[in-house]
Design an enzyme around this catalytic site. Structure first.
Site, PDB file in Angstrom:
ATOM      1  CG  ASP A   1      -0.348  -0.122   2.517  1.00 51.94           C
ATOM      2  OD1 ASP A   1       0.896  -0.204   2.584  1.00 51.94           O
ATOM      3  OD2 ASP A   1      -1.081  -0.133   3.524  1.00 51.94           O
ATOM      4  CB  SER A   2       4.592   1.728  -0.087  1.00 55.25           C
ATOM      5  OG  SER A   2       4.842   0.548  -0.835  1.00 55.25           O
TER       6      SER A   2
ATOM      7  CG  ASP B   1       0.356  -4.152   1.939  1.00 55.09           C
ATOM      8  OD1 ASP B   1       0.529  -5.118   2.710  1.00 55.09           O
ATOM      9  OD2 ASP B   1       1.159  -3.213   1.827  1.00 55.09           O
TER      10      ASP B   1
ATOM     11  CE  LYS C   1       3.147  -6.121   3.789  1.00 51.63           C
ATOM     12  NZ  LYS C   1       2.664  -4.930   4.514  1.00 51.63           N
TER      13      LYS C   1
ATOM     14  CD  GLU D   1       0.206  -1.646   8.019  1.00 46.19           C
ATOM     15  OE1 GLU D   1      -0.196  -0.859   8.908  1.00 46.19           O
ATOM     16  OE2 GLU D   1       0.768  -1.258   6.980  1.00 46.19           O
TER      17      GLU D   1
ATOM     18  CD  GLU E   1       7.534  -0.367   7.746  1.00 41.52           C
ATOM     19  OE1 GLU E   1       6.559  -1.065   7.398  1.00 41.52           O
ATOM     20  OE2 GLU E   1       7.746   0.779   7.302  1.00 41.52           O
TER      21      GLU E   1
HETATM   22  O1  KIV Z   1       3.562  -1.150   1.627  1.00 41.05           O
HETATM   23  C1  KIV Z   1       4.757  -1.513   1.679  1.00 41.05           C
HETATM   24  O2  KIV Z   1       5.581  -1.222   0.801  1.00 41.05           O
HETATM   25  C2  KIV Z   1       5.170  -2.293   2.838  1.00 41.05           C
HETATM   26  C3  KIV Z   1       6.637  -2.515   3.037  1.00 41.05           C
HETATM   27  C4  KIV Z   1       7.257  -1.301   3.574  1.00 41.05           C
HETATM   28  C5  KIV Z   1       6.911  -3.710   3.855  1.00 41.05           C
HETATM   29  O3  KIV Z   1       4.351  -2.716   3.603  1.00 41.05           O
END
Ligand code: KIV
Length: 272
Positions: free
Chosen positions: A52-53, A91, A121, A123, A190
């Site tokens: 989600d980055s 994510d 994934k 959190e 992280e």
């Molecule tokens: O969204 C992302 O890029 C991440 C990484 C920083 C692990 O969750």
């Protein structure tokens, strides 16, 4: 340096657990589009994270919170079309799993069905236990994410190192053990102290993939745009830059502009 490496025709969630057992470090990078995913996969990466980055590096938002499930599905389906070998983890974005386990499962199913990604994934630990169980029960592989969890940035207030204090470190260890017990196939840690990250990796049989978590874990992940030096304003200590693409690309764009303005481009050979 020689690198312990077994050839995998396709990397699966089982391959990652096997890599840890064999002492082979796991490589993971982000990608959000077809072209980048193709290059990263062809280079031999084990895992692509459609993170989600994307909210930051693709859309220019300050945080990861605004990105939607539809947008994540768009990015993930583009990535899946670009790869042949690596495992694709997607994510679950903020707001798509926190309210209740049924919604979490619906979001995970949409990702799997509409993007073709191989796993999801999310959190958090104990707080989202029921959601993780429900997703796993549907046969969807889950990667956990503990330590600095950017979707909770407004709760923490800063992006500094997490779990430096004993109480938070203990909770992190408990959450990591819980995620393994529930059946997660791997865990991202992280921005936590390297000693703590190593302790977690040693306590688990599933792989722990670190970002800013030191070398004692089972693998590493970076945001591709950061390691390529495209995002030159972001400079955390853990980031190793393998290229300075910001400068390289700026030079190429400046040259193109000069060539167009001066009528150097296109030349006789570059036209029909
Ligand atoms: O969204 C992302 O890029 C991440 C990484 C920083 C692990 O969750």
């Amino acid at each position: 340096m020689s690198v312990a490496k077994k050839e995998y025709k396709r990397v699966t969630v089982k391959s990652l657990v096997e890599m840890k057992a064999n002492g082979e470090k796991i490589s993971m990078l982000t990608a959000y589009d077809y072209t980048m995913a193709k290059i990263v996969d062809n280079a031999g990466i084990d895992v692509i994270l459609v993170g989600d980055s994307a909210s930051n590096v693709m859309a220019g938002h300050e945080t990861t919170l605004p990105i939607t499930l539809d947008q994540m599905i768009y990015h993930a389906s583009s990535v899946v079309r670009g790869i042949d070998r690596c495992l694709v983890v997607v994510d679950l974005p903020f707001g798509s799993y926190q309210s209740d386990p049924k919604e979490a499962l619906r979001s995970a199913i949409r990702i799997m069905k509409e993007s073709g990604g191989h796993s999801i994934k999310l959190e958090g630990g104990k707080e989202i236990k029921e959601s993780i169980k429900r997703i796993l029960n549907a046969g969807i592989p889950v990667m956990g994410h503990l330590g600095l969890t950017p979707q909770s940035i407004y709760k923490f207030g800063t992006y500094t190192v997490r779990a430096k204090e004993e109480e938070e470190a203990e909770k992190l260890m408990e959450d990591a053990l819980l995620l393994e017990r529930l059946g997660c196939f791997a865990l991202v840690l992280e921005k936590v102290p390297a000693k703590l990250a190593q302790k977690v990796a040693e306590a688990l049989t599933i792989p722990v993939i670190g970002i800013g978590a030191g070398g004692g874990v089972d693998g590493q992940v970076l945001v591709t745009h950061d390691m390529l030096g495209m995002t030159h304003e972001f400079n955390p200590r853990f980031l190793r830059r393998y290229l300075d693409l910001y400068t390289e690309m700026t030079g190429a764009f400046e040259q193109y502009i000069t060539d167009v303005k001066s009528r150097d481009f296109p030349s006789n050979k570059e036209q029909y």
